[in-house]
Enzyme design. Structure first.
Site, PDB file in Angstrom:
ATOM      1  N   HIS A  45     -78.772  46.872  11.020  1.00  0.00           N
ATOM      2  CA  HIS A  45     -80.499  47.253  11.570  1.00  0.00           C
ATOM      3  C   HIS A  45     -81.492  46.431  10.532  1.00  0.00           C
ATOM      4  O   HIS A  45     -81.720  47.022   9.864  1.00  0.00           O
ATOM      5  CB  HIS A  45     -80.421  48.645  12.445  1.00  0.00           C
ATOM      6  CG  HIS A  45     -81.619  48.640  12.849  1.00  0.00           C
ATOM      7  ND1 HIS A  45     -82.405  49.029  13.779  1.00  0.00           N
ATOM      8  CD2 HIS A  45     -83.032  48.367  12.242  1.00  0.00           C
ATOM      9  CE1 HIS A  45     -83.435  49.648  14.138  1.00  0.00           C
ATOM     10  NE2 HIS A  45     -84.211  49.049  13.450  1.00  0.00           N
ATOM     11  N   HIS A  58     -84.307  43.882   9.760  1.00  0.00           N
ATOM     12  CA  HIS A  58     -85.469  42.944  10.898  1.00  0.00           C
ATOM     13  C   HIS A  58     -86.123  42.132   9.178  1.00  0.00           C
ATOM     14  O   HIS A  58     -86.588  42.129   8.490  1.00  0.00           O
ATOM     15  CB  HIS A  58     -87.052  43.742  10.646  1.00  0.00           C
ATOM     16  CG  HIS A  58     -86.960  44.704  11.634  1.00  0.00           C
ATOM     17  ND1 HIS A  58     -87.576  44.524  12.785  1.00  0.00           N
ATOM     18  CD2 HIS A  58     -85.948  46.054  11.632  1.00  0.00           C
ATOM     19  CE1 HIS A  58     -86.679  45.840  13.666  1.00  0.00           C
ATOM     20  NE2 HIS A  58     -86.912  46.246  13.089  1.00  0.00           N
ATOM     21  N   HIS A  63     -85.209  50.306  19.469  1.00  0.00           N
ATOM     22  CA  HIS A  63     -85.351  51.366  18.704  1.00  0.00           C
ATOM     23  C   HIS A  63     -86.290  52.783  19.821  1.00  0.00           C
ATOM     24  O   HIS A  63     -86.483  52.228  20.826  1.00  0.00           O
ATOM     25  CB  HIS A  63     -86.669  50.956  18.365  1.00  0.00           C
ATOM     26  CG  HIS A  63     -87.094  50.186  16.934  1.00  0.00           C
ATOM     27  ND1 HIS A  63     -85.902  49.182  16.880  1.00  0.00           N
ATOM     28  CD2 HIS A  63     -86.691  50.322  15.463  1.00  0.00           C
ATOM     29  CE1 HIS A  63     -85.363  48.370  15.930  1.00  0.00           C
ATOM     30  NE2 HIS A  63     -86.183  48.967  14.762  1.00  0.00           N
ATOM     31  N   GLU A  75     -87.522  57.515  17.072  1.00  0.00           N
ATOM     32  CA  GLU A  75     -87.510  57.749  15.818  1.00  0.00           C
ATOM     33  C   GLU A  75     -88.851  57.961  15.201  1.00  0.00           C
ATOM     34  O   GLU A  75     -89.174  58.226  13.786  1.00  0.00           O
ATOM     35  CB  GLU A  75     -88.085  56.157  14.946  1.00  0.00           C
ATOM     36  CG  GLU A  75     -88.101  55.150  13.925  1.00  0.00           C
ATOM     37  CD  GLU A  75     -88.815  54.029  13.914  1.00  0.00           C
ATOM     38  OE1 GLU A  75     -88.945  53.102  14.697  1.00  0.00           O
ATOM     39  OE2 GLU A  75     -89.056  53.881  12.596  1.00  0.00           O
ATOM     40  N   ASP A 118     -82.873  48.322   7.764  1.00  0.00           N
ATOM     41  CA  ASP A 118     -84.414  48.244   7.799  1.00  0.00           C
ATOM     42  C   ASP A 118     -85.266  47.095   7.459  1.00  0.00           C
ATOM     43  O   ASP A 118     -85.259  46.022   8.591  1.00  0.00           O
ATOM     44  CB  ASP A 118     -85.317  49.062   8.436  1.00  0.00           C
ATOM     45  CG  ASP A 118     -85.917  49.643   9.544  1.00  0.00           C
ATOM     46  OD1 ASP A 118     -85.876  48.736  10.793  1.00  0.00           O
ATOM     47  OD2 ASP A 118     -86.412  50.882   9.863  1.00  0.00           O
TER      48      ASP A 118
HETATM   49 ZN   LIG Z   1     -86.155  48.838  12.989  1.00  0.00          ZN
END
Ligand SMILES: [Zn+2]
Length: 329
Positions: free
Chosen positions: A10, A12, A195, A198, A276
């Site tokens: 995971h 980005h 996602h 969260e 992340d």
């Molecule tokens: Zn994320």
């Protein structure tokens, strides 16, 4: 920790851009950015320590996306992310990004995807790391955008594109309207990670699995507040991609000590550790693993269990999975 083999599921792309690369691309392509001073820029690209929410966290991506508008820039940024990950012994990484954030200068969605794939492939030749790409759709974008991503990415499935994701701000009950699109995507061969759970709603995790066919969940912290979601994740072997620093910054949890990752794992839920966003959260895999060891009591044996579960949960092909298992001691 730095020397252990790692897998990151995971991460980005636009949250993991080197600040000096932003400056260099801005100068090269004549793009206006708020500052060309490196330390100042780093501050602006990282989340504030007193970030209030996921929504505020997401604002940090504006600067990097400004300079991610050319084939050169996308290829370079993907290549450098692979290089950065390989330097801390990440062996396999799944990079995700929203293709339609990068069409402002007229690139087609195809060209955008191709450029990032080129960077990943070039890095695979230069470093001891393998990578794949997950296409993300931002939830506030239209269904036409999502459909364009699904259709454009289809021809790259098996050639670097492996999955489809929904990201950005999370509303309660967001899944339902996506059902048909994800059904089609699964038929095309996309693997699904979403996602969910969260920003407060555990039921979103349940929906993502049941309605959209998610095999993995980004974060999923809030399953503890929804019994059905918890049971579904546990019984179906859905893997949670957990990102401790990011979860603190977006206020998904209030302290590292209270991160549920090890409680989940001890209860039989499959978990994985990721960053992340390396730049926005100012972190790397080594740091995230150290946090889980320090605050949540992850032992060596726990780590290897997580590593092996992460191999199984990855969207890599069988030969890459076998290669990753060779690193298990
Ligand atoms: Zn994320």
């Amino acid at each position: 920790m730095r020397n252990l083999p790692k897998i990151e599921l995971h991460c980005h792309l636009d949250g993991s851009v080197r600040a000096n690369t932003v400056v260099e691309i801005a100068r090269r392509e004549g793009i206006d950015i708020p500052t060309y001073e490196l330390s100042e820029l780093e501050k602006m690209m990282g989340v504030r320590i007193d970030c209030e929410s996921l929504v505020e966290y997401l604002k940090c991506f504006d600067i990097s996306n400004k300079v991610m508008q050319s084939p050169y820039s996308l290829e370079r940024i993907a290549y450098e992310l692979m290089e950065d990950a390989s330097r801390e012994n990440v062996k396999y990484i799944e990079i995700r990004f929203g293709p339609n954030l990068h069409i402002r200068s007229g690139m087609t969605t195809d060209k955008v995807i191709e450029s990032v794939l080129k960077g990943i492939k070039r890095a695979e030749l230069d470093f001891d790391i393998k990578g794949n790409l997950i296409l993300s759709n931002l939830r506030h974008h239209t269904m036409d955008v999502l459909d364009d991503i699904i259709e454009s990415g289809k021809k790259y499935i098996g050639k670097g594109v492996v999955g489809l994701d929904l990201c950005a701000a999370e509303e309660d009950g967001f899944c339902e309207k996506y059902t048909d699109y994800f059904k089609k995507a699964r038929e095309y061969g996309y693997r699904i990670t979403i996602h969910a759970g969260e920003a407060g709603c555990g039921k979103n995790v349940f929906d993502a699995v049941e309605l959209l066919g998610a095999e993995r969940i980004g974060h999923g912290v809030y399953i503890h507040s929804h019994e059905e979601a918890y049971k579904t994740v546990k019984n179906k072997g859905v893997t949670l991609e957990m990102c401790p620093t990011s979860n603190i910054q977006t206020k998904a949890i209030d302290s590292f000590e209270n991160h549920p990752i090890m409680d989940f794992m001890k209860d039989g839920i499959k978990v994985s550790i990721s960053t992340d966003n390396r730049t926005v959260s100012a972190t790397d895999m080594t740091n995230e693993m150290e946090l889980v060891a320090k605050y949540n009591g992850m032992t060596d044996d726990d780590y290897w269990k997580i590593y092996m579960d992460t191999v199984a949960a990855s969207f890599a092909c069988d030969s890459v999975k076998l290669w990753l298992l060779e690193f298990v001691r």
